[in-house]
Design a protein around this motif. Structure first.
Motif, PDB file in Angstrom:
ATOM      1  N   ALA A 127      -3.304 -57.162  73.969  1.00  0.00           N
ATOM      2  CA  ALA A 127      -4.134 -55.999  73.668  1.00  0.00           C
ATOM      3  C   ALA A 127      -3.876 -55.505  72.243  1.00  0.00           C
ATOM      4  O   ALA A 127      -4.813 -55.187  71.499  1.00  0.00           O
ATOM      5  N   TYR A 128      -2.605 -55.477  71.839  1.00  0.00           N
ATOM      6  CA  TYR A 128      -2.223 -55.039  70.497  1.00  0.00           C
ATOM      7  C   TYR A 128      -2.827 -55.960  69.433  1.00  0.00           C
ATOM      8  O   TYR A 128      -3.391 -55.506  68.436  1.00  0.00           O
ATOM      9  N   GLU A 129      -2.725 -57.269  69.659  1.00  0.00           N
ATOM     10  CA  GLU A 129      -3.278 -58.236  68.700  1.00  0.00           C
ATOM     11  C   GLU A 129      -4.795 -58.186  68.663  1.00  0.00           C
ATOM     12  O   GLU A 129      -5.405 -58.315  67.601  1.00  0.00           O
ATOM     13  N   ALA A 130      -5.423 -57.997  69.819  1.00  0.00           N
ATOM     14  CA  ALA A 130      -6.888 -57.904  69.865  1.00  0.00           C
ATOM     15  C   ALA A 130      -7.376 -56.681  69.098  1.00  0.00           C
ATOM     16  O   ALA A 130      -8.378 -56.746  68.378  1.00  0.00           O
ATOM     17  N   TRP A 131      -6.677 -55.562  69.228  1.00  0.00           N
ATOM     18  CA  TRP A 131      -7.032 -54.352  68.494  1.00  0.00           C
ATOM     19  C   TRP A 131      -6.896 -54.594  66.995  1.00  0.00           C
ATOM     20  O   TRP A 131      -7.761 -54.209  66.204  1.00  0.00           O
ATOM     21  N   GLY A 132      -5.820 -55.274  66.593  1.00  0.00           N
ATOM     22  CA  GLY A 132      -5.627 -55.587  65.184  1.00  0.00           C
ATOM     23  C   GLY A 132      -6.735 -56.456  64.631  1.00  0.00           C
ATOM     24  O   GLY A 132      -7.274 -56.200  63.555  1.00  0.00           O
ATOM     25  N   SER A 133      -7.119 -57.489  65.380  1.00  0.00           N
ATOM     26  CA  SER A 133      -8.192 -58.356  64.875  1.00  0.00           C
ATOM     27  C   SER A 133      -9.540 -57.640  64.884  1.00  0.00           C
ATOM     28  O   SER A 133     -10.383 -57.905  64.031  1.00  0.00           O
ATOM     29  N   THR A 134      -9.729 -56.698  65.795  1.00  0.00           N
ATOM     30  CA  THR A 134     -10.965 -55.907  65.787  1.00  0.00           C
ATOM     31  C   THR A 134     -11.034 -55.049  64.529  1.00  0.00           C
ATOM     32  O   THR A 134     -12.083 -54.959  63.888  1.00  0.00           O
ATOM     33  N   LEU A 135      -9.917 -54.423  64.180  1.00  0.00           N
ATOM     34  CA  LEU A 135      -9.881 -53.598  62.967  1.00  0.00           C
ATOM     35  C   LEU A 135     -10.158 -54.440  61.723  1.00  0.00           C
ATOM     36  O   LEU A 135     -10.925 -54.039  60.840  1.00  0.00           O
ATOM     37  N   LEU A 136      -9.544 -55.627  61.655  1.00  0.00           N
ATOM     38  CA  LEU A 136      -9.746 -56.500  60.494  1.00  0.00           C
ATOM     39  C   LEU A 136     -11.182 -57.029  60.434  1.00  0.00           C
ATOM     40  O   LEU A 136     -11.750 -57.161  59.353  1.00  0.00           O
ATOM     41  N   GLU A 137     -11.760 -57.323  61.593  1.00  0.00           N
ATOM     42  CA  GLU A 137     -13.158 -57.777  61.618  1.00  0.00           C
ATOM     43  C   GLU A 137     -14.082 -56.680  61.120  1.00  0.00           C
ATOM     44  O   GLU A 137     -15.012 -56.931  60.346  1.00  0.00           O
ATOM     45  N   MET A 138     -13.824 -55.442  61.546  1.00  0.00           N
ATOM     46  CA  MET A 138     -14.628 -54.313  61.090  1.00  0.00           C
ATOM     47  C   MET A 138     -14.535 -54.165  59.569  1.00  0.00           C
ATOM     48  O   MET A 138     -15.547 -53.988  58.880  1.00  0.00           O
ATOM     49  N   ALA A 139     -13.319 -54.264  59.033  1.00  0.00           N
ATOM     50  CA  ALA A 139     -13.116 -54.152  57.580  1.00  0.00           C
ATOM     51  C   ALA A 139     -13.829 -55.276  56.855  1.00  0.00           C
ATOM     52  O   ALA A 139     -14.500 -55.052  55.834  1.00  0.00           O
ATOM     53  N   ASP A 140     -13.722 -56.496  57.374  1.00  0.00           N
ATOM     54  CA  ASP A 140     -14.362 -57.651  56.757  1.00  0.00           C
ATOM     55  C   ASP A 140     -15.882 -57.500  56.749  1.00  0.00           C
ATOM     56  O   ASP A 140     -16.536 -57.771  55.741  1.00  0.00           O
ATOM     57  N   LEU A 141     -16.451 -57.044  57.853  1.00  0.00           N
ATOM     58  CA  LEU A 141     -17.908 -56.852  57.918  1.00  0.00           C
ATOM     59  C   LEU A 141     -18.372 -55.769  56.948  1.00  0.00           C
ATOM     60  O   LEU A 141     -19.431 -55.900  56.337  1.00  0.00           O
ATOM     61  N   LEU A 167     -20.938 -50.941  61.497  1.00  0.00           N
ATOM     62  CA  LEU A 167     -21.114 -49.545  61.889  1.00  0.00           C
ATOM     63  C   LEU A 167     -21.222 -49.388  63.403  1.00  0.00           C
ATOM     64  O   LEU A 167     -20.778 -48.380  63.959  1.00  0.00           O
ATOM     65  N   GLU A 168     -21.782 -50.385  64.091  1.00  0.00           N
ATOM     66  CA  GLU A 168     -21.789 -50.355  65.559  1.00  0.00           C
ATOM     67  C   GLU A 168     -20.360 -50.430  66.097  1.00  0.00           C
ATOM     68  O   GLU A 168     -20.002 -49.700  67.018  1.00  0.00           O
ATOM     69  N   MET A 169     -19.542 -51.304  65.510  1.00  0.00           N
ATOM     70  CA  MET A 169     -18.144 -51.391  65.918  1.00  0.00           C
ATOM     71  C   MET A 169     -17.414 -50.084  65.606  1.00  0.00           C
ATOM     72  O   MET A 169     -16.635 -49.597  66.416  1.00  0.00           O
ATOM     73  N   PHE A 170     -17.690 -49.537  64.442  1.00  0.00           N
ATOM     74  CA  PHE A 170     -17.056 -48.280  64.032  1.00  0.00           C
ATOM     75  C   PHE A 170     -17.407 -47.175  65.022  1.00  0.00           C
ATOM     76  O   PHE A 170     -16.550 -46.393  65.423  1.00  0.00           O
ATOM     77  N   GLN A 171     -18.674 -47.141  65.426  1.00  0.00           N
ATOM     78  CA  GLN A 171     -19.114 -46.134  66.389  1.00  0.00           C
ATOM     79  C   GLN A 171     -18.433 -46.355  67.740  1.00  0.00           C
ATOM     80  O   GLN A 171     -17.977 -45.402  68.372  1.00  0.00           O
ATOM     81  N   THR A 172     -18.326 -47.593  68.173  1.00  0.00           N
ATOM     82  CA  THR A 172     -17.701 -47.913  69.455  1.00  0.00           C
ATOM     83  C   THR A 172     -16.250 -47.456  69.496  1.00  0.00           C
ATOM     84  O   THR A 172     -15.789 -46.897  70.481  1.00  0.00           O
ATOM     85  N   TYR A 173     -15.516 -47.706  68.414  1.00  0.00           N
ATOM     86  CA  TYR A 173     -14.081 -47.424  68.391  1.00  0.00           C
ATOM     87  C   TYR A 173     -13.728 -46.141  67.627  1.00  0.00           C
ATOM     88  O   TYR A 173     -12.547 -45.905  67.357  1.00  0.00           O
ATOM     89  N   PHE A 174     -14.715 -45.350  67.291  1.00  0.00           N
ATOM     90  CA  PHE A 174     -14.484 -44.153  66.482  1.00  0.00           C
ATOM     91  C   PHE A 174     -13.385 -43.256  67.051  1.00  0.00           C
ATOM     92  O   PHE A 174     -12.506 -42.808  66.333  1.00  0.00           O
TER      93      PHE A 174
END
Length: 179
Positions: A127-141, A167-174
């Motif tokens: 879960a910790y690693e998945a959250w990290g890769s989600t954050l990095l994917e958001m930054a990359d996009l 922005l959809e990811m940002f909204q989801t995890y805001f």
């Protein structure tokens, strides 16, 4: 031209225009003070979209480096994934009114951690690693939405798609962007 988040743009200064450069320097200092006091300055207001797409990827990457936890939804997702190993049904895992009874919900996860310590640690790590890769994917996009795609045939469309997804990811995890 892709500008950094600095208020000092070298193109604004010239040795041929010393008085103008000095006035510009004081204007830039005022922007620095505004950023200290308010968190933004006049230059940021000129292009809020540019400011956001320049600053936010760096913030997300820094947040990823400094994070200490992950959203509860990531833990739930990985517990569901390992449901068979835990030999418990999904219904037993997820209390329907969990949001109304947070103390029950917390006790539930503590009991899983006690009964299955190795598996729970594995689930937490995933879960910790998945959250990290989600954050990095958001930054990359967000970066791709700002600066990539100019050289591509459909560069503008590609950039818009990247921005939209970011922005959809940002909204989801805001509400999860805290630590």
């Amino acid at each position: 031209m892709h500008r950094t988040s600095s208020v000092f743009y070298l193109s604004d200064y010239s040795i041929r225009r010393p008085i103008s450069s000095i006035l510009q320097f004081f204007s830039d200092l005022k922007c620095c003070l505004d950023r200290i006091r308010k968190g933004y300055c006049e230059k940021d207001l000129w292009e809020i979209d540019t400011w956001f797409l320049n600053v936010m990827p760096d913030m997300l990457e820094e947040f990823n480096r400094c994070k200490n936890s992950y959203p509860q939804t990531f833990l739930e997702q990985y517990i569901q994934k390992h449901e068979k190993e835990l030999s418990v049904s999904k219904e037993k895992f997820f209390i329907p009114d969990a949001r109304e009874f947070p103390e029950l919900y917390e006790k539930f996860f503590i009991s899983i951690a006690r009964e299955f310590p190795e598996l729970y640690e594995k689930i937490e790590t995933e879960a910790y690693e998945a959250w990290g890769s989600t954050l990095l994917e958001m930054a990359d996009l967000m970066r791709k939405g700002w600066c990539a795609g100019w050289k591509l045939k459909d560069g503008w469309e590609y950039r818009l798609q990247c921005r939209k997804k970011a922005l959809e990811m940002f909204q989801t995890y805001f509400n999860d962007l805290w630590d």
